[in-house]
Design a protein around this motif. Structure first.
Motif: not given
Length: 140
Positions: A100-106
């Motif tokens: 998993l990763a915590v990132v923005r969609g762009d």
């Protein structure tokens, strides 16, 4: 003529204590195998999660979530993998180093990604200097 009598062993002639010990050993082996199978089946799944943010809030939030899952004996556990920022988190996720990763969609290559949680803060602030002729959005 059965196989035991061919070997010179008569099952009815075995001492009672030996039959009792054999039954106890078989029951203990079955119970041990059952316990091992249950513990293997009920073990929690650990997912690695890449987290990195410039302000440091995301790692704190994910760490609190991971500790809460551990305290509640949840079937899922989180292993925090800290990165330098969201771009590094996206790279770790897209390369398969983390689950998993915590990132923005762009950010980064997220062609294989699926959103689990979407957080949104949509705040817009427009400031005009005092005495400006701009009075509404159309005046911009």
């Amino acid at each position: 003529m059965d196989d035991l009598s061919k070997m010179g062993i008569d099952a009815a002639r075995l001492p009672g204590w030996l039959r009792f010990v054999v039954v106890i050993v078989i029951v203990a082996l079955a119970a041990g195998a059952s316990l091992a199978a249950y513990r293997w089946y009920a073990r929690p799944v650990t997912l690695s999660i890449a987290v990195g943010s410039l302000d440091g809030d995301a790692p704190r939030i994910v760490s609190a979530l991971a500790s809460r899952l551990a305290v509640n004996n949840a079937p899922v556990r989180l292993k925090l993998v800290e990165t330098g920022g969201p771009i590094e988190s996206a790279a770790a996720f897209s390369s398969g180093k983390t689950d998993l990763a915590v990132v923005r969609g762009d950010v980064g290559d997220l062609s294989q990604a699926q959103a689990i949680v979407v957080l949104t803060e949509a705040v817009a602030l427009l400031v005009a200097p005092p005495g400006s002729a701009i009075s509404d959005i159309a005046g911009l």
